[in-house]
Structures are given as C-alpha cells and as structure tokens.
Design an enzyme around this catalytic site. Structure first.
Site, short mmCIF file in Angstrom:
data_model
loop_
_atom_site.label_atom_id
_atom_site.label_comp_id
_atom_site.label_asym_id
_atom_site.label_seq_id
_atom_site.Cartn_x
_atom_site.Cartn_y
_atom_site.Cartn_z
N THR A 183 0.81 -1.22 0.00
CA THR A 183 0.00 0.00 0.00
C THR A 183 0.84 1.28 0.00
OG1 THR A 183 0.02 -0.12 2.40
CG2 THR A 183 -1.89 -1.07 1.28
N LYS A 184 2.15 1.13 0.11
CA LYS A 184 2.98 2.33 0.27
C LYS A 184 3.31 2.96 -1.08
CE LYS A 184 3.31 1.84 4.77
NZ LYS A 184 2.25 0.86 5.04
#
Ligand SMILES: Cc1ncc(COP(=O)(O)O)c(C=O)c1O
Length: 363
Positions: A183-184
C-alpha cells in the site's frame, strides 16, 4: 454497481517489465541471500532518495525490530500512541517497554514538548512516527535525545519521499525504518528498509539481517532472518521506474482533495509544520465519531471504501499494552478517516467522494 474503490491500490509496473527482470532470476537460480537484485535495489533507492546506507529487509515491522536490536536497546522506548500496532509490537518483541507520548493535535506526530516529562532512568530511546508521511520535528527530538543520551529510531513506514531541509527525512535519527508494503508509495509487495548514516550500524544491520554472518560467513553475533527475496526486489526494481509518476499522482490527488474539502465547515486536516510531506495519505478529521460513521456508510453505499486509520489509539489496545492515557490521540483517532488515494484513482472519483462527504455534512 461500479467496481469497488478502496482506500488504496498497490501501484504496479506493467507485468511484462516485471517478468523481464524475473527471467534473470530464473536464469541465475538465485532467489535470496542478498542476491544481485536486492543489492541493485538498495543502490537504486539510495541514489533516488539521496541516502547513504539502506539495508533492505523483509518488511517494515522487521526493520523496526532490527533497528532496536542493532542499537542493543533494553528498557523503555518513548513512542506515539497514534500509529499502526506494528510500532508497538516491534518494541515489545525486542523485550522493551513502550511509553506513550501524546501527539500534537495538528501534525498528529508525537508532541516533542511532552517527551521530557516521560523520561526515566529506564528510558533508552525515542521512537517517533512520521504519521502519514508528515515529518516529525526532527531538530527538537534530536536535541532532547542528545541532552538525555537517548537513541532515536524513526518509524518512517509512511515517509519515503518526505523531506526536511531538502534532505530525505529517512536520513534522520540513529536509524529510520521504512516499509515497502503493497500500500505504500513505493512497494515491493512486502518489504522494508533500515536507513542509517552510521557505517558501523550499517554493517551491523547487514549482519543481523542475515543470521549474524559477517562478510567471511562466520556467525559473529545474534541475528535473525530479515532478508528480502530476489522476487520482491525484482518487483521493487520494476516499480521504482514509476516512482516519480506515482509520487506526482498522489500529490495531485492530495491537492485536489484539499482544494475541494478545504473550506467545508465541520472538517479539519493534519498539518505539516516541518519540512515537506509526501502526500501519500489524505485524511479528514470530523467533529465527532457519529458524523464519521455516517460518512463511511454513505461512501460504502456507493462502493467507496475509505479506512479508519489509525483507529483505535494503540495505547487503548488492552490485549497488548497496559493503558497509559493519551487524550489527544484518543480524541482524534475515532474521528479521522483516510480517503481513497492512489496512483490510478483519478479526479472524477475524488470529486465523487467529496460530493458525498459534503452532502452528508449538510444534513
Ligand atoms: C506506522 C507504521 N509502522 C510500521 C508499519 C509496518 O510495516 P510493514 O507492514 O511493512 O511491516 C506500518 C504498516 O503499515 C505502519 O503504518
């Protein structure tokens, strides 16, 4: 019904670019043990972010644990209650005790003016979190650490791309630990990194990531297995080519949310007071929890899924910590919502999310 939109979606390079790099892995048969792709990724990330030393590891949680281990900490670590549980579980897994310092209600980062009152003769370190990529007050924290002889480990899981005085925020503290989770802003699927400017610590981190082996293959200290695989590094190398595009898309999305929501009564926002943040998350703080729940329901009805983040405040997790009050974190945590923001989200979705929030708040 349109396809569901979640708070985030991993940014992925075109598949053929990934498989092209994987062909080399199949040819070499090297899957792990600090292979050529991990080494290349470390070099490329250092160059891209202007870092001296980065040690790629399995994930951001392990990066935090290795940082504590490398600094040989035993005792109390002052940290933020407004974080993901991993910050605190890493402290506990390394046999240390978390002490919660409440947050600044505007930056949502640890309030540096509240740190000194928590220092005891057992305190060994401060572990602040650059919440949602907004840099902590690194100068104030460094001054406190120096004055009391404490180490500083930054939980920089969200902070790739954030800067203080033109320098990556990852270069602050004794060690910064970041995450390359799916998700980064930059991802390797699962992955993370320890960053330091100290070459002794760099060598130690490399050893303890690999069972405690030195360069000659001897076991010279107590290590663990924190190695990133070649498969993950390959994904990182493919994705790194798109870093600038992903970064600008999130920045544009963030700016659009801010423009559209900025003047709406009944909402407030995290502030960046030091340096420049990476626009990797867009969060809204509502006046109360029922309003937030109403907004979440209205968004969910339209197949839009924001995320309550960080919720609840970690100092209230009775299964893992003894309660220590942190009234600001406990007040904000039930009222803050992370809105969808990712590379391919697009303006239309952002406008739709804002429209629904505005309609809900009018009622
Ligand atoms: C603030 C914070 N610290 C640590 C972590 C742990 O990172 P990872 O998921 O790579 O283990 C996360 C994960 O999202 C995080 O948000």
């Amino acid at each position: 019904m349109t396809k569901a939109t979640y708070v985030t979606k991993p940014s992925l390079a075109p598949l053929h670019e990934y498989t092209k790099i994987l062909e080399g892995v199949w040819e070499s048969g090297i899957l792990t043990h600090n292979g050529p792709l991990v080494q290349q990724l470390e070099k490329d990330l250092q160059a891209k972010l202007g870092l001296q030393h980065l040690v790629a590891v399995t994930n951001g949680t392990v990066a935090l644990q290795l940082a504590i281990k490398a600094l040989e900490l035993k005792g109390e670590i002052i940290t933020s209650p407004f974080t993901w549980v991993a910050t605190v579980s890493a402290i506990k897994w390394e046999g240390c005790s978390p002490v919660f310092c409440d947050i600044d209600p505007e930056t949502l980062n640890i309030d540096p003016d509240k740190i000194e009152a928590l220092i005891t003769d057992k305190t060994v370190a401060i572990m602040p979190v650059h919440v949602f990529g907004v840099p902590c007050d690194v100068d104030k924290i460094e001054a406190i650490a120096k004055k009391h002889g404490l180490k500083v480990i930054y939980d920089a899981a969200h902070a790739i791309g954030s800067k203080v005085e033109e320098k990556s925020v990852l270069d602050y503290g004794d060690i910064s630990a970041t995450s390359f989770h799916a998700t980064k802003l930059f991802n390797t699927g699962e992955g993370g990194g320890c960053i330091t400017t100290d070459s002794g610590l760099f060598e130690k981190l490399r050893r303890i990531r690999f069972f405690g082996h030195d360069a000659q293959g001897q076991i010279v200290e107590d290590g663990c297995n924190g190695k990133l695989t070649e498969i993950h590094a390959a994904l990182g190398l493919a994705n790194l080519k798109y870093y600038d595009e992903v970064f600008s898309a999130r920045k544009e999305g963030y700016a659009l949310y801010k423009e559209l929501l900025g003047n709406l009564p009944g909402v407030s926002f995290q502030r960046c007071k030091v340096g420049v943040h990476n626009s990797s998350y867009f969060t809204v703080i509502f006046e109360n929890e029922p309003t937030l729940l109403d907004v979440v329901q209205k968004l969910n009805d339209q197949n839009l899924y924001p995320r309550r983040y960080f919720y609840p405040s970690v100092n209230t997790f009775s299964k893992i910590v003894d309660y220590q009050p942190a009234p600001i974190s406990e007040d904000i945590s039930p009222r803050i919502l992370a809105l969808p923001l990712f590379w391919e989200l697009g303006d239309e979705k952002i406008r739709r999310v804002v429209e629904i929030i505005a309609e809900t708040l009018k009622k």
